[in-house]
Structure formats: structure tokens, C-alpha cells
Design a protein around this motif. Structure first.
Motif, PDB file in Angstrom:
ATOM      1  N   TYR A 115      -8.704   1.108  -0.135  1.00 53.39           N
ATOM      2  CA  TYR A 115      -7.843   0.166   0.596  1.00 53.39           C
ATOM      3  C   TYR A 115      -8.456  -1.233   0.612  1.00 53.39           C
TER       4      TYR A 115
ATOM      5  N   ALA B 207      -6.730  -4.483  -0.987  1.00 59.27           N
ATOM      6  CA  ALA B 207      -6.264  -5.525  -0.071  1.00 59.27           C
ATOM      7  C   ALA B 207      -6.974  -6.855  -0.260  1.00 59.27           C
TER       8      ALA B 207
ATOM      9  N   GLY C 121      -6.276 -12.201  -1.092  1.00 57.30           N
ATOM     10  CA  GLY C 121      -7.163 -11.357  -0.289  1.00 57.30           C
ATOM     11  C   GLY C 121      -8.572 -11.902  -0.239  1.00 57.30           C
TER      12      GLY C 121
ATOM     13  N   TYR D 220      -3.423   0.760   5.393  1.00 53.76           N
ATOM     14  CA  TYR D 220      -4.235   0.256   6.498  1.00 53.76           C
ATOM     15  C   TYR D 220      -4.309   1.234   7.669  1.00 53.76           C
TER      16      TYR D 220
END
Length: 336
Positions: free
Chosen positions: A194, A198, A204, A295
Motif C-alpha cells: 500500500y 500510494a 505521492g 488504506y
């Protein structure tokens, strides 16, 4: 009581709060020997010896080892150092008892099994150092090989659980779930995936950069709190207090990219805040439909459990996005 008078063993025992047999034991063990003997050969004690017997009784009630007491009375340590050491021991014992109480209370409320009781006791009875190491091991593994801006993972690891001395059932359950999760290789892999997905994109990496993170967690936090305080006080978003706060917040935010706070920039920021609730719902829907780590199941789950354990949960659903957006649009003066 005279400083020079000698007292028979019965009086010494009575004045020190010990039994006669205990006084004899400490004399035979070389802990507190009699000051002398009378003509009949009976042991006699002066005031100083009785005072030492009182000290021995007190220390033994605190479970102090005889060898430690002997070292103290022989001058090998100080009373301050000895008591300081035992205070730490008592604190650890107290934490252990509180943890056991929490485990028992939770098991009674939930009707737990023997296996659950054993697991809960092991996890909750961890020392502070063991809990710290558990979290460090997790972040060391998650951060290994991640190509993210320098210092970002170290900042993430600062969000750590601190189990209270007397946890509620909910806090205890949260710690047990978190301890299980951070030890699970599959969860570690999911969090690592993740974070990579992300924060490895251009956008990001900007969010994970040191300047942005410093603003979010240091510079921007007190400015945002000042703005939220105006909202909690029932101020209008156009009130002088709200306008001062929102202008300072926007100026600090735009300074990250050396962007002047123009009316156009102000309106874009206001639009962004206005759209946050819809974006959050959209993200939640996309996450629910995704087969990839998301998330709420990865880093978000870690943070929500930490917040529950630490008692710092926030109701993000009540965040005044619309009020802030209105305050931004009304902000003056601005750069031309």
C-alpha cells in the motif's frame, strides 16, 4: 528511649515491630547483630540496632532481598539507591497487576476461552521495551527496500501504541489485534505494498516529502488548530478571528511551493476543501471494490488501532470542510 540504654531482645522486637524469632534470625544471619549481651548471656540491643531492625522490617515488607539489605547496612549501597531500585520494581509489579486485571475483566465480559486467556496475558504482560521492539520490528520490515522520500517511514513509525496502565476493554482488544497484525507477514506485506502504491507516484512523493510532512505535522498543525478553535467557538467563517486564522494557514501552505496567495490559488484551495467529503466517499468506494491492499485494511487499520489504544481517536466525519472552504473564499487581503 535512651541512646545509651540497652534493651533485651523482647523489647527490641516489640519496638521494631518484629517477632523475637525474627530478631534472632537477623542476628544469626549477620544482618543486625546485638549490641552486646548481659551477664546472663542474653542479647541486648541499643537504639541504633533497633532502628536498623525497623529498617530491615520495612525493606523485607517491600520484598527486598537479604543480600541487598546486608549490602546496605554494610555501606555497600545507599538507602536512596536501594529504594529507587525497589520503586521501579514495585511500578513494574503494579503494571503487571493492572494488565492482569484488564485481561480478567475482558475475559469475563466476553466469555473468553483458555487459549484466548493465554494469548491475552502474554501480549498484555509485555514490558514497555518488548512492545517498543515489536513495533520497531514491524516498521523495520515494512520499510526495508521501499523507495520513498528519505525520512518518511521514520516519521510513520513515530505513531506508536502506548497501552495505558489501566486499559479499558476496548483498548486491550485493540492492542491484542494490533500485536497480532504487526507480527503477521501477510499484513506487513500488505502495508508495504500500500505504501509503495500510494507514495511512489509523483504526487505521492510530494506528499511524503520532508517539507510537506513538516507542514502537516509541525507548522500546519497549530495553524489548523487555531482555525478549528474558531469553528468550535461558533465563529462565522467571515469573522475577523476566522479570517486571520485561515489566511495564516493558506499563506503557510502556499509557501511550500513559493506560490503567491492570489485569489485564484485561494479559490482552488477552497474548492479542494469543499470536495474532500466527496473524495473521501469516492476513495472508500474504490477501496471496497479493489482487490489490492487499501488504506483501511493496511496503514489505516494500524493508525486506527493506535489511536484507540492511545485514546486519540478523532471523528473525521464532523470535520468542518465546508466552513473552512467558505472562510478561504472570504479571505482578504490577498496578493494581486
Amino acid at each position: 528511649m535512651s541512646d545509651h540504654e540497652l534493651y533485651p531482645i523482647g523489647d527490641a522486637a516489640h519496638r521494631s515491630g518484629l517477632s523475637v524469632s525474627a530478631v534472632r534470625f537477623y542476628a544469626d544471619a549477620g544482618i543486625v547483630e546485638p549490641t552486646g549481651v548481659n551477664r546472663a548471656g542474653h542479647r541486648m540491643y541499643d537504639v541504633g540496632a533497633i532502628a536498623r531492625l525497623e529498617l530491615v522490617r520495612t525493606l523485607r515488607e517491600l520484598d527486598t532481598d537479604l543480600d541487598e539489605i546486608r549490602r546496605l547496612l554494610d555501606g555497600g549501597t545507599t538507602l536512596h539507591d536501594l529504594l529507587t531500585t525497589h520503586l521501579e520494581i514495585v511500578k513494574r509489579q503494579e503494571r503487571t497487576l493492572r494488565a492482569r486485571r484488564a485481561v480478567l475483566r475482558t475475559l469475563i465480559e466476553q466469555g473468553g476461552t483458555t487459549a484466548q486467556a493465554d494469548l491475552m496475558h502474554k501480549l498484555v504482560s509485555m514490558t514497555d521495551e518488548e512492545r517498543e521492539q515489536t513495533i520497531d520490528d514491524f516498521w523495520n520490515d515494512v520499510g526495508a527496500g521501499l523507495d520513498l522520500p528519505e525520512g518518511f517511514v521514520d516519521r510513520l513509525r513515530t505513531m506508536r501504541p502506548v497501552l495505558p496502565a489501566d486499559p479499558t476493554a476496548a483498548q486491550l482488544e485493540a492492542w491484542i489485534e494490533l500485536a497480532d497484525l504487526v507480527r503477521d507477514p501477510a499484513f506487513r506485506d500488505a502495508v508495504r505494498t500500500y505504501l509503495h502504491d500510494a507514495y511512489s507516484t509523483d504526487e505521492g512523493r510530494t506528499v511524503a516529502s520532508a517539507p510537506f510532512q513538516d507542514f502537516m505535522h509541525e507548522t500546519g498543525t497549530p495553524l489548523a488548530e487555531e482555525l478549528l478553535a474558531a469553528h468550535r467557538a461558533g465563529e462565522s467563517p467571515r469573522s475577523p478571528r476566522a479570517q486571520r486564522a485561515v489566511t495564516r494557514f493558506m499563506e503557510a501552505a502556499t509557501a511550500l511551493s513559493d506560490t503567491p496567495l492570489t485569489p485564484e490559488v485561494r479559490d482552488r484551495m477552497a474548492d479542494g476543501f469543499q470536495q474532500v467529503p466527496d473524495l473521501m466517499r469516492q476513495i472508500a468506494e474504490e477501496d471496497a471494490a479493489s482487490d489490492d491492499p487499501v488504506y483501511d485494511d493496511t496503514h489505516g487499520r494500524y493508525l486506527s488501532l493506535v489511536a484507540l489504544i492511545n485514546g486519540t481517536e478523532e471523528d473525521h466525519g464532523s470535520f468542518p470542510y465546508t466552513w473552512i472552504a467558505e472562510a478561504m473564499r472570504a479571505a482578504e487581503p490577498l496578493h494581486p
